[in-house]
Write a protein that holds these residues in place. Structure first.
Motif, PDB file in Angstrom:
ATOM      1  N   SER A   3       0.812  -1.212   0.000  1.00 36.96           N
ATOM      2  CA  SER A   3       0.000   0.000   0.000  1.00 36.96           C
ATOM      3  C   SER A   3       0.844   1.260   0.000  1.00 36.96           C
ATOM      4  O   SER A   3       0.434   2.255  -0.553  1.00 36.96           O
ATOM      5  N   ASP A   4       2.057   1.241   0.615  1.00 37.87           N
ATOM      6  CA  ASP A   4       2.896   2.433   0.589  1.00 37.87           C
ATOM      7  C   ASP A   4       3.980   2.315  -0.479  1.00 37.87           C
ATOM      8  O   ASP A   4       4.837   3.164  -0.568  1.00 37.87           O
ATOM      9  N   GLN A   5       3.939   1.272  -1.249  1.00 39.00           N
ATOM     10  CA  GLN A   5       4.929   1.061  -2.297  1.00 39.00           C
ATOM     11  C   GLN A   5       4.233   1.053  -3.652  1.00 39.00           C
ATOM     12  O   GLN A   5       3.096   0.638  -3.754  1.00 39.00           O
ATOM     13  N   PRO A   6       4.952   1.516  -4.677  1.00 35.99           N
ATOM     14  CA  PRO A   6       4.351   1.398  -6.013  1.00 35.99           C
ATOM     15  C   PRO A   6       4.212  -0.075  -6.382  1.00 35.99           C
ATOM     16  O   PRO A   6       5.009  -0.904  -5.946  1.00 35.99           O
ATOM     17  N   PRO A   7       3.198  -0.413  -7.159  1.00 39.67           N
ATOM     18  CA  PRO A   7       3.023  -1.823  -7.528  1.00 39.67           C
ATOM     19  C   PRO A   7       4.191  -2.325  -8.372  1.00 39.67           C
ATOM     20  O   PRO A   7       4.743  -1.589  -9.183  1.00 39.67           O
ATOM     21  N   ARG A   8       4.546  -3.570  -8.129  1.00 35.28           N
ATOM     22  CA  ARG A   8       5.584  -4.195  -8.954  1.00 35.28           C
ATOM     23  C   ARG A   8       4.968  -4.551 -10.301  1.00 35.28           C
ATOM     24  O   ARG A   8       3.825  -4.982 -10.360  1.00 35.28           O
ATOM     25  N   PRO A   9       5.742  -4.394 -11.363  1.00 35.38           N
ATOM     26  CA  PRO A   9       5.195  -4.765 -12.677  1.00 35.38           C
ATOM     27  C   PRO A   9       4.967  -6.278 -12.757  1.00 35.38           C
ATOM     28  O   PRO A   9       5.720  -7.056 -12.191  1.00 35.38           O
ATOM     29  N   LEU A  10       3.920  -6.654 -13.461  1.00 35.00           N
ATOM     30  CA  LEU A  10       3.622  -8.070 -13.672  1.00 35.00           C
ATOM     31  C   LEU A  10       4.233  -8.504 -14.992  1.00 35.00           C
ATOM     32  O   LEU A  10       4.081  -7.821 -16.001  1.00 35.00           O
ATOM     33  N   ASP A  11       4.890  -9.656 -14.978  1.00 36.87           N
ATOM     34  CA  ASP A  11       5.420 -10.179 -16.229  1.00 36.87           C
ATOM     35  C   ASP A  11       4.416 -11.165 -16.825  1.00 36.87           C
ATOM     36  O   ASP A  11       3.333 -11.380 -16.273  1.00 36.87           O
ATOM     37  N   ALA A  12       4.770 -11.748 -17.957  1.00 34.36           N
ATOM     38  CA  ALA A  12       3.844 -12.644 -18.668  1.00 34.36           C
ATOM     39  C   ALA A  12       3.462 -13.848 -17.812  1.00 34.36           C
ATOM     40  O   ALA A  12       2.300 -14.290 -17.843  1.00 34.36           O
ATOM     41  N   ILE A  13       4.396 -14.372 -17.024  1.00 32.26           N
ATOM     42  CA  ILE A  13       4.091 -15.534 -16.175  1.00 32.26           C
ATOM     43  C   ILE A  13       3.109 -15.132 -15.080  1.00 32.26           C
ATOM     44  O   ILE A  13       2.149 -15.855 -14.804  1.00 32.26           O
ATOM     45  N   ASP A  14       3.325 -13.968 -14.453  1.00 24.93           N
ATOM     46  CA  ASP A  14       2.384 -13.489 -13.434  1.00 24.93           C
ATOM     47  C   ASP A  14       0.982 -13.358 -14.026  1.00 24.93           C
ATOM     48  O   ASP A  14      -0.001 -13.774 -13.417  1.00 24.93           O
ATOM     49  N   ARG A  15       0.881 -12.769 -15.217  1.00 25.53           N
ATOM     50  CA  ARG A  15      -0.427 -12.589 -15.856  1.00 25.53           C
ATOM     51  C   ARG A  15      -1.064 -13.939 -16.191  1.00 25.53           C
ATOM     52  O   ARG A  15      -2.274 -14.113 -16.023  1.00 25.53           O
ATOM     53  N   ASP A  16      -0.265 -14.908 -16.624  1.00 27.58           N
ATOM     54  CA  ASP A  16      -0.797 -16.246 -16.897  1.00 27.58           C
ATOM     55  C   ASP A  16      -1.303 -16.902 -15.612  1.00 27.58           C
ATOM     56  O   ASP A  16      -2.364 -17.533 -15.597  1.00 27.58           O
ATOM     57  N   ILE A  17      -0.555 -16.745 -14.527  1.00 27.10           N
ATOM     58  CA  ILE A  17      -0.984 -17.291 -13.234  1.00 27.10           C
ATOM     59  C   ILE A  17      -2.307 -16.664 -12.817  1.00 27.10           C
ATOM     60  O   ILE A  17      -3.232 -17.358 -12.386  1.00 27.10           O
ATOM     61  N   LEU A  18      -2.422 -15.354 -12.965  1.00 28.91           N
ATOM     62  CA  LEU A  18      -3.669 -14.675 -12.595  1.00 28.91           C
ATOM     63  C   LEU A  18      -4.840 -15.170 -13.435  1.00 28.91           C
ATOM     64  O   LEU A  18      -5.938 -15.384 -12.920  1.00 28.91           O
ATOM     65  N   ARG A  19      -4.627 -15.368 -14.730  1.00 25.89           N
ATOM     66  CA  ARG A  19      -5.705 -15.877 -15.591  1.00 25.89           C
ATOM     67  C   ARG A  19      -6.162 -17.263 -15.132  1.00 25.89           C
ATOM     68  O   ARG A  19      -7.357 -17.551 -15.075  1.00 25.89           O
ATOM     69  N   ILE A  20      -5.203 -18.109 -14.800  1.00 21.46           N
ATOM     70  CA  ILE A  20      -5.537 -19.462 -14.345  1.00 21.46           C
ATOM     71  C   ILE A  20      -6.340 -19.391 -13.053  1.00 21.46           C
ATOM     72  O   ILE A  20      -7.379 -20.045 -12.914  1.00 21.46           O
ATOM     73  N   LEU A  21      -5.879 -18.586 -12.108  1.00 21.55           N
ATOM     74  CA  LEU A  21      -6.561 -18.505 -10.815  1.00 21.55           C
ATOM     75  C   LEU A  21      -7.911 -17.799 -10.914  1.00 21.55           C
ATOM     76  O   LEU A  21      -8.814 -18.099 -10.137  1.00 21.55           O
ATOM     77  N   GLN A  22      -8.067 -16.880 -11.868  1.00 27.58           N
ATOM     78  CA  GLN A  22      -9.375 -16.267 -12.073  1.00 27.58           C
ATOM     79  C   GLN A  22     -10.356 -17.302 -12.610  1.00 27.58           C
ATOM     80  O   GLN A  22     -11.534 -17.279 -12.276  1.00 27.58           O
ATOM     81  N   SER A  23      -9.868 -18.199 -13.432  1.00 26.83           N
ATOM     82  CA  SER A  23     -10.709 -19.232 -14.008  1.00 26.83           C
ATOM     83  C   SER A  23     -10.989 -20.342 -12.993  1.00 26.83           C
ATOM     84  O   SER A  23     -12.085 -20.878 -12.937  1.00 26.83           O
ATOM     85  N   ASP A  24      -9.978 -20.689 -12.183  1.00 23.81           N
ATOM     86  CA  ASP A  24     -10.110 -21.767 -11.201  1.00 23.81           C
ATOM     87  C   ASP A  24      -9.272 -21.432  -9.971  1.00 23.81           C
ATOM     88  O   ASP A  24      -8.092 -21.766  -9.906  1.00 23.81           O
ATOM     89  N   GLY A  25      -9.883 -20.766  -9.011  1.00 24.60           N
ATOM     90  CA  GLY A  25      -9.184 -20.375  -7.794  1.00 24.60           C
ATOM     91  C   GLY A  25      -8.751 -21.547  -6.941  1.00 24.60           C
ATOM     92  O   GLY A  25      -7.966 -21.396  -6.013  1.00 24.60           O
ATOM     93  N   ARG A  26      -9.241 -22.738  -7.262  1.00 23.53           N
ATOM     94  CA  ARG A  26      -8.865 -23.924  -6.500  1.00 23.53           C
ATOM     95  C   ARG A  26      -7.767 -24.736  -7.186  1.00 23.53           C
ATOM     96  O   ARG A  26      -7.451 -25.844  -6.754  1.00 23.53           O
ATOM     97  N   ALA A  27      -7.179 -24.183  -8.235  1.00 24.21           N
ATOM     98  CA  ALA A  27      -6.113 -24.895  -8.943  1.00 24.21           C
ATOM     99  C   ALA A  27      -4.954 -25.155  -7.990  1.00 24.21           C
ATOM    100  O   ALA A  27      -4.594 -24.308  -7.169  1.00 24.21           O
ATOM    101  N   SER A  28      -4.365 -26.325  -8.093  1.00 24.44           N
ATOM    102  CA  SER A  28      -3.233 -26.650  -7.228  1.00 24.44           C
ATOM    103  C   SER A  28      -1.991 -25.909  -7.711  1.00 24.44           C
ATOM    104  O   SER A  28      -1.880 -25.524  -8.878  1.00 24.44           O
ATOM    105  N   ILE A  29      -1.051 -25.732  -6.796  1.00 16.16           N
ATOM    106  CA  ILE A  29       0.220 -25.088  -7.146  1.00 16.16           C
ATOM    107  C   ILE A  29       0.901 -25.893  -8.245  1.00 16.16           C
ATOM    108  O   ILE A  29       1.437 -25.331  -9.203  1.00 16.16           O
ATOM    109  N   ARG A  30       0.848 -27.204  -8.128  1.00 11.92           N
ATOM    110  CA  ARG A  30       1.466 -28.076  -9.131  1.00 11.92           C
ATOM    111  C   ARG A  30       0.861 -27.843 -10.516  1.00 11.92           C
ATOM    112  O   ARG A  30       1.570 -27.710 -11.507  1.00 11.92           O
ATOM    113  N   SER A  31      -0.473 -27.782 -10.566  1.00 11.39           N
ATOM    114  CA  SER A  31      -1.166 -27.552 -11.836  1.00 11.39           C
ATOM    115  C   SER A  31      -0.804 -26.192 -12.421  1.00 11.39           C
ATOM    116  O   SER A  31      -0.541 -26.073 -13.623  1.00 11.39           O
ATOM    117  N   VAL A  32      -0.799 -25.160 -11.585  1.00 13.12           N
ATOM    118  CA  VAL A  32      -0.433 -23.820 -12.053  1.00 13.12           C
ATOM    119  C   VAL A  32       0.988 -23.841 -12.594  1.00 13.12           C
ATOM    120  O   VAL A  32       1.259 -23.318 -13.684  1.00 13.12           O
TER     121      VAL A  32
END
Length: 174
Positions: free
Chosen positions: A18-47
């Motif tokens: 909150s007191d720091q500027p947001p860190r930039p997201l790379d392509a892997i971060d964005r892919d992880i977010l897409r997966i978790l938005q689609s299935d928040g119960r995805a296992s770490i292994r699956s992600v």
């Protein structure tokens, strides 16, 4: 372990960054977010397998996204009509100047309140509500909302049909 279980550890911690500027997201971060938005119960292994990184790397990235407040939580996407809340409406409110925090607290306590936003334009607040029926919606507007002293006026827009776009929240490019 799922990302959802991992996030339980962070549930009561204040979002980081909150007191720091947001860190930039790379392509892997964005892919992880897409997966978790689609299935928040995805296992770490699956992600990890789907984004082609190690489990430790996926775990660390998800942990950082939670800690930085990018991931705010995990939950079920509900079909409100099938859950017994067949009436939905967006309600616009004009409120007394500088009363946002007070009004927000009262709106959060309303049964069926799903989304609250302070906005600019012809009105001050946009509220999304889901209620069992139109009678309950009418009571919510006429009895509860209009009895809040800081609410100057309301306008109700009935929702006839809605489409959940949660999976499209994150754009393809930064």
């Amino acid at each position: 372990m799922t990302a959802e279980q991992m996030a339980d550890d962070w549930e009561h911690a204040p979002p980081g960054g909150s007191d720091q500027p947001p860190r930039p997201l790379d392509a892997i971060d964005r892919d992880i977010l897409r997966i978790l938005q689609s299935d928040g119960r995805a296992s770490i292994r699956s992600v990890a397998e789907r984004v082609h990184v190690s489990r430790a790397n996926a775990y660390a990235r998800i942990n950082r996204l939670i800690e930085d407040g990018v991931i705010r939580g995990f939950g079920a996407r509900v079909n409100h009509e099938r859950a017994g809340h067949g009436a939905s409406a967006y309600i616009t409110l004009k409120i007394v100047q500088n009363s946002w925090r007070t009004v927000r607290e009262q709106l959060q306590a309303l049964p069926g309140a799903a989304h609250i936003a302070l906005v600019s334009g012809d009105f001050d607040v946009l509220l999304l509500v889901h209620t069992p029926d139109n009678r309950t919606l009418r009571e919510l507007v006429l009895t509860k909302l209009q009895s809040i002293p800081e609410v100057l006026s309301t306008r109700t827009l009935l929702v006839f049909e809605e489409t959940d776009l949660n999976r499209r929240i994150l754009p393809d490019e930064p």
